[in-house]
Design a protein around this motif. Structure first.
Motif, PDB file in Angstrom:
ATOM      1  N   TRP A 165       0.817  -1.218   0.000  1.00  0.00           N
ATOM      2  CA  TRP A 165       0.000   0.000   0.000  1.00  0.00           C
ATOM      3  C   TRP A 165       0.847   1.262   0.000  1.00  0.00           C
ATOM      4  O   TRP A 165       0.415   2.309  -0.403  1.00  0.00           O
ATOM      5  CB  TRP A 165      -0.950   0.028   1.195  1.00  0.00           C
ATOM      6  CG  TRP A 165      -2.059  -0.952   1.093  1.00  0.00           C
ATOM      7  CD1 TRP A 165      -2.398  -1.871   2.021  1.00  0.00           C
ATOM      8  CD2 TRP A 165      -2.971  -1.130   0.015  1.00  0.00           C
ATOM      9  NE1 TRP A 165      -3.450  -2.626   1.579  1.00  0.00           N
ATOM     10  CE2 TRP A 165      -3.824  -2.183   0.351  1.00  0.00           C
ATOM     11  CE3 TRP A 165      -3.142  -0.521  -1.221  1.00  0.00           C
ATOM     12  CZ2 TRP A 165      -4.834  -2.625  -0.476  1.00  0.00           C
ATOM     13  CZ3 TRP A 165      -4.164  -0.964  -2.045  1.00  0.00           C
ATOM     14  CH2 TRP A 165      -4.986  -1.997  -1.671  1.00  0.00           C
ATOM     15  N   ASP A 166       2.080   1.182   0.472  1.00  0.00           N
ATOM     16  CA  ASP A 166       2.921   2.380   0.478  1.00  0.00           C
ATOM     17  C   ASP A 166       3.457   2.716  -0.909  1.00  0.00           C
ATOM     18  O   ASP A 166       4.131   3.706  -1.095  1.00  0.00           O
ATOM     19  CB  ASP A 166       4.065   2.252   1.483  1.00  0.00           C
ATOM     20  CG  ASP A 166       5.072   1.168   1.127  1.00  0.00           C
ATOM     21  OD1 ASP A 166       4.942   0.529   0.070  1.00  0.00           O
ATOM     22  OD2 ASP A 166       5.996   0.975   1.929  1.00  0.00           O
ATOM     23  N   ARG A 174      -2.827   3.815  -4.154  1.00  0.00           N
ATOM     24  CA  ARG A 174      -3.703   4.052  -3.016  1.00  0.00           C
ATOM     25  C   ARG A 174      -4.545   2.813  -2.789  1.00  0.00           C
ATOM     26  O   ARG A 174      -4.805   2.065  -3.722  1.00  0.00           O
ATOM     27  CB  ARG A 174      -4.642   5.230  -3.302  1.00  0.00           C
ATOM     28  CG  ARG A 174      -3.915   6.534  -3.362  1.00  0.00           C
ATOM     29  CD  ARG A 174      -4.780   7.676  -3.733  1.00  0.00           C
ATOM     30  NE  ARG A 174      -6.130   7.555  -3.245  1.00  0.00           N
ATOM     31  CZ  ARG A 174      -7.025   8.509  -3.327  1.00  0.00           C
ATOM     32  NH1 ARG A 174      -6.714   9.636  -3.873  1.00  0.00           N
ATOM     33  NH2 ARG A 174      -8.240   8.345  -2.879  1.00  0.00           N
ATOM     34  N   PRO A 175      -5.002   2.631  -1.556  1.00  0.00           N
ATOM     35  CA  PRO A 175      -5.922   1.529  -1.316  1.00  0.00           C
ATOM     36  C   PRO A 175      -7.163   1.702  -2.195  1.00  0.00           C
ATOM     37  O   PRO A 175      -7.473   2.807  -2.624  1.00  0.00           O
ATOM     38  CB  PRO A 175      -6.283   1.675   0.167  1.00  0.00           C
ATOM     39  CG  PRO A 175      -5.225   2.530   0.754  1.00  0.00           C
ATOM     40  CD  PRO A 175      -4.722   3.397  -0.363  1.00  0.00           C
ATOM     41  N   ALA A 229     -13.167   3.236  -0.881  1.00  0.00           N
ATOM     42  CA  ALA A 229     -14.019   2.738   0.195  1.00  0.00           C
ATOM     43  C   ALA A 229     -15.477   2.750  -0.254  1.00  0.00           C
ATOM     44  O   ALA A 229     -15.879   3.579  -1.063  1.00  0.00           O
ATOM     45  CB  ALA A 229     -13.849   3.613   1.429  1.00  0.00           C
ATOM     46  N   ILE A 250     -11.962   4.564   9.261  1.00  0.00           N
ATOM     47  CA  ILE A 250     -11.451   3.204   9.070  1.00  0.00           C
ATOM     48  C   ILE A 250     -11.581   2.786   7.611  1.00  0.00           C
ATOM     49  O   ILE A 250     -10.625   2.294   7.003  1.00  0.00           O
ATOM     50  CB  ILE A 250     -12.179   2.215  10.004  1.00  0.00           C
ATOM     51  CG1 ILE A 250     -11.780   2.489  11.464  1.00  0.00           C
ATOM     52  CG2 ILE A 250     -11.883   0.772   9.614  1.00  0.00           C
ATOM     53  CD1 ILE A 250     -12.649   1.783  12.478  1.00  0.00           C
ATOM     54  N   LYS A 251     -12.764   2.956   7.031  1.00  0.00           N
ATOM     55  CA  LYS A 251     -12.992   2.531   5.649  1.00  0.00           C
ATOM     56  C   LYS A 251     -12.102   3.273   4.659  1.00  0.00           C
ATOM     57  O   LYS A 251     -11.661   2.699   3.667  1.00  0.00           O
ATOM     58  CB  LYS A 251     -14.458   2.746   5.257  1.00  0.00           C
ATOM     59  CG  LYS A 251     -15.406   1.742   5.868  1.00  0.00           C
ATOM     60  CD  LYS A 251     -16.819   2.014   5.405  1.00  0.00           C
ATOM     61  CE  LYS A 251     -17.780   0.950   5.911  1.00  0.00           C
ATOM     62  NZ  LYS A 251     -19.144   1.185   5.388  1.00  0.00           N
ATOM     63  N   ASP A 291      -9.244   4.759   5.444  1.00  0.00           N
ATOM     64  CA  ASP A 291      -7.851   4.719   5.881  1.00  0.00           C
ATOM     65  C   ASP A 291      -7.275   6.129   6.001  1.00  0.00           C
ATOM     66  O   ASP A 291      -6.228   6.449   5.440  1.00  0.00           O
ATOM     67  CB  ASP A 291      -7.005   3.858   4.946  1.00  0.00           C
ATOM     68  CG  ASP A 291      -5.615   3.574   5.519  1.00  0.00           C
ATOM     69  OD1 ASP A 291      -5.493   3.514   6.755  1.00  0.00           O
ATOM     70  OD2 ASP A 291      -4.671   3.435   4.724  1.00  0.00           O
ATOM     71  N   SER A 302      -6.895   9.687   8.887  1.00  0.00           N
ATOM     72  CA  SER A 302      -6.791   9.983  10.312  1.00  0.00           C
ATOM     73  C   SER A 302      -7.257  11.383  10.671  1.00  0.00           C
ATOM     74  O   SER A 302      -7.090  11.815  11.810  1.00  0.00           O
ATOM     75  CB  SER A 302      -5.349   9.776  10.789  1.00  0.00           C
ATOM     76  OG  SER A 302      -4.478  10.596  10.047  1.00  0.00           O
ATOM     77  N   ARG A 330     -10.838  12.857   0.421  1.00  0.00           N
ATOM     78  CA  ARG A 330     -10.951  11.544  -0.229  1.00  0.00           C
ATOM     79  C   ARG A 330     -12.394  11.271  -0.664  1.00  0.00           C
ATOM     80  O   ARG A 330     -12.630  10.732  -1.752  1.00  0.00           O
ATOM     81  CB  ARG A 330     -10.453  10.438   0.708  1.00  0.00           C
ATOM     82  CG  ARG A 330     -10.396   9.112   0.013  1.00  0.00           C
ATOM     83  CD  ARG A 330      -9.357   8.187   0.546  1.00  0.00           C
ATOM     84  NE  ARG A 330      -9.377   6.956  -0.238  1.00  0.00           N
ATOM     85  CZ  ARG A 330      -9.059   5.786   0.218  1.00  0.00           C
ATOM     86  NH1 ARG A 330      -8.641   5.637   1.454  1.00  0.00           N
ATOM     87  NH2 ARG A 330      -9.121   4.732  -0.559  1.00  0.00           N
TER      88      ARG A 330
END
Length: 97
Positions: free
Chosen positions: A8-9, A21-22, A25, A67-68, A70, A72, A80
């Motif tokens: 993921w990084d 990117r993940p 969501a 959470i979904k 990702d 903070s 996003r």
């Protein structure tokens, strides 16, 4: 050329890096409504009043969104959600003259 696993990084097993990117969501309708309130700059209390739900319930939705997606922070969540099409750009506040 590498066929390694992509993390993921953005780096693969060989250390090659590219922007990744993940996956997007999937937000529920209510989470999207809460995200819209976040993007509009409303507090949890303000979002709750707007949606007719308790501030505590808003906090549960905010945590689920974090959470979904990702993320903070509320800012990251709003950006996003906008980029992924979960919400529309909030209307601009009228100019105070």
């Amino acid at each position: 050329m590498s066929c390694g696993t992509l993390r993921w990084d953005g780096a693969d097993d060989d250390g090659n890096s590219e922007e990744r990117r993940p996956p997007a969501a999937q937000l529920t309708r209510r989470e999207a409504e809460v995200a819209q309130g976040i993007a509009a700059g409303l507090s949890n209390r303000g979002i709750g009043r707007q949606l007719g739900i308790s501030e505590r319930t808003v906090k549960v939705h905010v945590r689920s969104i974090f959470i979904k997606m990702d993320v903070s922070s509320r800012t990251e969540a709003a950006v996003r959600a906008l980029r992924e099409g979960h919400i529309a750009m909030p209307p601009a506040a009228p100019d105070e003259a």
